[in-house]
Design a protein around this motif. Sequence first.
Motif, mmCIF file in Angstrom:
data_model
loop_
_atom_site.group_PDB
_atom_site.id
_atom_site.type_symbol
_atom_site.label_atom_id
_atom_site.label_comp_id
_atom_site.label_asym_id
_atom_site.label_seq_id
_atom_site.Cartn_x
_atom_site.Cartn_y
_atom_site.Cartn_z
ATOM 1 N N ALA A 114 0.835 -1.098 -0.079
ATOM 2 C CA ALA A 114 0.142 -0.039 0.171
ATOM 3 C C ALA A 114 0.866 1.079 -0.059
ATOM 4 O O ALA A 114 0.422 2.589 0.038
ATOM 5 C CB ALA A 114 -0.875 -0.089 1.420
ATOM 6 N N SER A 169 2.417 -0.056 -4.161
ATOM 7 C CA SER A 169 1.159 -0.005 -4.866
ATOM 8 C C SER A 169 1.544 0.145 -6.090
ATOM 9 O O SER A 169 0.578 -0.482 -7.066
ATOM 10 C CB SER A 169 0.486 1.340 -4.229
ATOM 11 N N LYS A 199 -0.634 3.963 2.324
ATOM 12 C CA LYS A 199 -2.296 4.416 2.326
ATOM 13 C C LYS A 199 -3.235 3.574 1.723
ATOM 14 O O LYS A 199 -3.115 3.061 0.645
ATOM 15 C CB LYS A 199 -2.050 5.878 1.580
ATOM 16 N N ARG A 200 -4.104 3.431 2.416
ATOM 17 C CA ARG A 200 -5.548 2.647 1.851
ATOM 18 C C ARG A 200 -5.866 3.141 0.478
ATOM 19 O O ARG A 200 -6.391 2.343 -0.420
ATOM 20 C CB ARG A 200 -6.460 2.550 2.737
ATOM 21 N N GLU A 201 -5.968 4.696 0.023
ATOM 22 C CA GLU A 201 -6.183 5.169 -0.977
ATOM 23 C C GLU A 201 -5.385 4.674 -2.258
ATOM 24 O O GLU A 201 -5.647 4.595 -3.437
ATOM 25 C CB GLU A 201 -6.322 6.523 -1.124
ATOM 26 N N ASN A 202 -4.117 4.154 -1.958
ATOM 27 C CA ASN A 202 -3.310 3.821 -2.853
ATOM 28 C C ASN A 202 -3.502 2.336 -3.623
ATOM 29 O O ASN A 202 -3.299 1.780 -4.611
ATOM 30 C CB ASN A 202 -1.598 3.571 -2.414
ATOM 31 N N SER A 236 -6.975 1.498 -3.292
ATOM 32 C CA SER A 236 -8.587 1.179 -3.228
ATOM 33 C C SER A 236 -8.984 0.676 -4.590
ATOM 34 O O SER A 236 -10.132 0.063 -4.366
ATOM 35 C CB SER A 236 -9.072 2.569 -2.961
ATOM 36 N N THR A 237 -8.468 1.002 -5.636
ATOM 37 C CA THR A 237 -8.941 0.586 -6.734
ATOM 38 C C THR A 237 -8.635 -0.951 -7.148
ATOM 39 O O THR A 237 -9.238 -1.583 -8.142
ATOM 40 C CB THR A 237 -8.406 1.685 -8.037
ATOM 41 N N LEU A 296 -9.155 -3.190 -4.674
ATOM 42 C CA LEU A 296 -9.926 -4.058 -3.681
ATOM 43 C C LEU A 296 -11.165 -5.099 -4.123
ATOM 44 O O LEU A 296 -11.342 -6.237 -3.737
ATOM 45 C CB LEU A 296 -10.484 -3.147 -2.626
ATOM 46 N N GLU A 297 -11.722 -4.575 -5.449
ATOM 47 C CA GLU A 297 -12.828 -5.413 -5.804
ATOM 48 C C GLU A 297 -12.312 -6.298 -7.024
ATOM 49 O O GLU A 297 -12.984 -7.214 -7.463
ATOM 50 C CB GLU A 297 -13.598 -4.500 -6.941
ATOM 51 N N LYS A 302 1.676 8.857 -6.822
ATOM 52 C CA LYS A 302 1.316 8.137 -5.373
ATOM 53 C C LYS A 302 2.319 8.512 -4.257
ATOM 54 O O LYS A 302 2.159 7.763 -3.041
ATOM 55 C CB LYS A 302 0.893 6.310 -5.553
#
Length: 327
Positions: free
Chosen positions: A16, A21, A44-47, A49-50, A52-53, A185
């Motif tokens: 992350a 990332s 960072k989780r936002e790094n 986030s895309t 996770l699905e 990032k």
Amino acid sequence: MNIDLSGKKIVVTGGAGFIGSNLCEALLSKNNTVVCLDNFSTGKRENISTFLENPKFVLIEGDIRNLNDCIKATKGVDYVLHQAALGSVPRSIKDPITSNNVNVGGFLNMLVASRDNSVKRFVYAASSSTYGDSKSMPKVEDVIGKPLSPYAVTKYVNELYADVFSKTYGLETIGLRYFNVFGRKQDPNGAYAAVIPKFVSQLMRGESPVINGDGSYSRDFTYIDNVIQANLLSLVTHNKEALNTVYNVAFGDRNTLNDLVGFLKKYLSEFDKTIAEIAIKYGENRVGDIPHSHADTQKAKQFLSYNPKFSLQKGLKESVKWYWENL
């Protein structure tokens, strides 16, 4: 980047983070399964986030200082890209114990877990800080000096441990000595932010960046896509001579901090003309800093077919655009 790597299961520690990332993204784009191990102390989780699905992305929220987390992450995987570490020379000077626990203890845990779970290859982030007080230029892998900071000590110990695990247990290892990596990032905030994102965010706010020293210190600034290329090449090489050693990962050029700020002002002023007029401030030299850094990249070119595409200026143009759109 046309590197044939797909259908593998790969652990990215520190996945992350800035470099991690970007590596996760590159590996997923090539249809690999990626296991990200991160404790989010600096990642960072936002790094991620895309990702996770994506069914091929597995997040393990854990700590490399916990051997069980390392064993869980490496179970059934082909390769490890070990990026997790506490970076920053100043942070290591302020708190050498934590830097050592993460960078040495955590590294050893990942080596043990990789050995015990029969990982095929362990590629890890080494550091140009290992060159220490060596005055030879450009930096060649087998000529190093004494470390100038606790951080540099930890990264050199990583290389020693990797070498021992290769010789003692047959674990394939490759160390990549990164030189001042920058790009999308990379976090501009915090006490230990890297110089490029920090200067970009200050200039975007109309503030004067402060250069440590007179600006004559020089660095081999390395864009993230060059680093991704080196990591992927390290995973796919079949050349036995390329294994169980370390490589410089850089563009193979050097620019002063004054050069750097000049380029940043130039490229940012394309978005806001007033940035070109912002004055630069100068402060004291920073304890533990290496004055000059310039990599010889011939070894990586010879054994890994490394061919960096992004100079400092080309990488800065990409980075400035990303920061302008995302900050």
